[in-house]
Design a protein around this motif. Structure first.
Motif, PDB file in Angstrom:
ATOM      1  N   SER A   1       0.839  -1.200   0.000  1.00 62.12           N
ATOM      2  CA  SER A   1       0.000   0.000   0.000  1.00 62.12           C
ATOM      3  C   SER A   1       0.873   1.248   0.000  1.00 62.12           C
ATOM      4  O   SER A   1       2.101   1.174   0.070  1.00 62.12           O
ATOM      5  CB  SER A   1      -0.903  -0.005   1.239  1.00 62.12           C
ATOM      6  N   ASN A   2       0.203   2.393  -0.037  1.00 67.07           N
ATOM      7  CA  ASN A   2       0.861   3.694   0.051  1.00 67.07           C
ATOM      8  C   ASN A   2      -0.102   4.597   0.815  1.00 67.07           C
ATOM      9  O   ASN A   2      -1.199   4.880   0.332  1.00 67.07           O
ATOM     10  CB  ASN A   2       1.140   4.232  -1.357  1.00 67.07           C
ATOM     11  N   GLY A   3       0.279   5.028   2.025  1.00 69.23           N
ATOM     12  CA  GLY A   3      -0.619   5.770   2.902  1.00 69.23           C
ATOM     13  C   GLY A   3      -0.885   7.187   2.414  1.00 69.23           C
ATOM     14  O   GLY A   3      -0.311   7.652   1.423  1.00 69.23           O
ATOM     15  N   TRP A   4      -1.761   7.891   3.122  1.00 68.21           N
ATOM     16  CA  TRP A   4      -2.139   9.256   2.745  1.00 68.21           C
ATOM     17  C   TRP A   4      -0.915  10.160   2.660  1.00 68.21           C
ATOM     18  O   TRP A   4      -0.104  10.202   3.591  1.00 68.21           O
ATOM     19  CB  TRP A   4      -3.105   9.844   3.778  1.00 68.21           C
ATOM     20  N   HIS A   5      -0.773  10.858   1.551  1.00 62.90           N
ATOM     21  CA  HIS A   5       0.348  11.785   1.368  1.00 62.90           C
ATOM     22  C   HIS A   5       0.030  12.706   0.187  1.00 62.90           C
ATOM     23  O   HIS A   5      -0.942  12.497  -0.534  1.00 62.90           O
ATOM     24  CB  HIS A   5       1.650  11.013   1.087  1.00 62.90           C
ATOM     25  N   ALA A   6       0.863  13.718   0.007  1.00 62.83           N
ATOM     26  CA  ALA A   6       0.837  14.556  -1.199  1.00 62.83           C
ATOM     27  C   ALA A   6       2.248  14.592  -1.764  1.00 62.83           C
ATOM     28  O   ALA A   6       3.222  14.463  -1.026  1.00 62.83           O
ATOM     29  CB  ALA A   6       0.362  15.966  -0.864  1.00 62.83           C
ATOM     30  N   ASP A   7       2.359  14.726  -3.073  1.00 63.52           N
ATOM     31  CA  ASP A   7       3.671  14.865  -3.724  1.00 63.52           C
ATOM     32  C   ASP A   7       4.021  16.352  -3.720  1.00 63.52           C
ATOM     33  O   ASP A   7       3.960  17.023  -4.755  1.00 63.52           O
ATOM     34  CB  ASP A   7       3.626  14.292  -5.141  1.00 63.52           C
TER      35      ASP A   7
END
Length: 200
Positions: A117-123
């Motif tokens: 998975s890839n958790g909540w984030h912004a680039d």
């Protein structure tokens, strides 16, 4: 670009965001070929990630390619880029024809199964500059991409990222929204994702 396949384009009408989705950038046959090559030829790595003082293996495999040896940092991980290879240059050129950008870097993620998975984030790392353009290509198993506005909590969007598809996020998206690929208990296969970006 294979003109036999029309490039269907979906534009999402969301506040403080510019998001476009191309479900079939690559044909199924080409997508199958690229998926196998990426899975077998990329030097995948698994870094440790520290969240709230706890260190554990990142729940996916990654690789970084780019120009000029510029590193890319997120979540206290500093990645050193490999030099572009012909496989990635081919995909990059196809993406740039749509985006009309000149990407310097690609971060690859391999989600081996539904537990990755890839958790909540912004680039929104500082080396990406203001209003970065992020172009995300998906191959393999479909995964659901979740978006949520930072201020307007009821403002959410889910997009099923298909085999051979392209998702483009630009404008204020990274400053006003966060996104994730959550775990799923469904038995699903491997997904490989390439996120092209420009490191200033």
């Amino acid at each position: 670009m294979n003109s036999l396949f029309p490039k269907e384009k979906i534009v999402f009408d969301l506040p403080d965001a510019e998001i476009e989705y191309y479900p079939n950038l690559f044909s199924v046959e080409k997508s199958n070929e690229l998926f196998q090559k990426l899975k077998n030829e990329i030097p995948w790595q698994q870094d440790n990630i520290t969240v709230f003082g706890q260190t554990y293996p990142q729940p996916r495999l990654t690789a970084l390619y780019g120009n000029n040896g510029k590193t890319y940092s997120y979540s206290n991980i500093v990645m050193q880029p490999h030099k572009w290879n012909p496989l990635l240059m081919f995909i990059k050129n196809e993406v740039e024809e749509i985006c009309l950008e000149n990407f310097t870097t690609v971060l690859l993620n391999q989600y081996r199964d539904g537990k990755d998975s890839n958790g909540w984030h912004a680039d929104n790392e500082k080396e990406l500059g203001r209003n970065p353009v992020i172009a995300s290509i998906s191959f393999g198993a479909e995964r659901v991409f979740h978006l949520q506005h930072n201020e307007i909590k009821e403002c959410k969007q889910k997009i099923t990222l298909e085999h051979g598809s392209l998702l483009i996020m630009k404008g204020e998206t990274q400053h006003c929204w966060k996104h994730q690929i959550p775990k799923t208990s469904k038995p699903i296969g491997t997904r490989i994702n390439l996120t092209f970006r420009i490191i200033r």
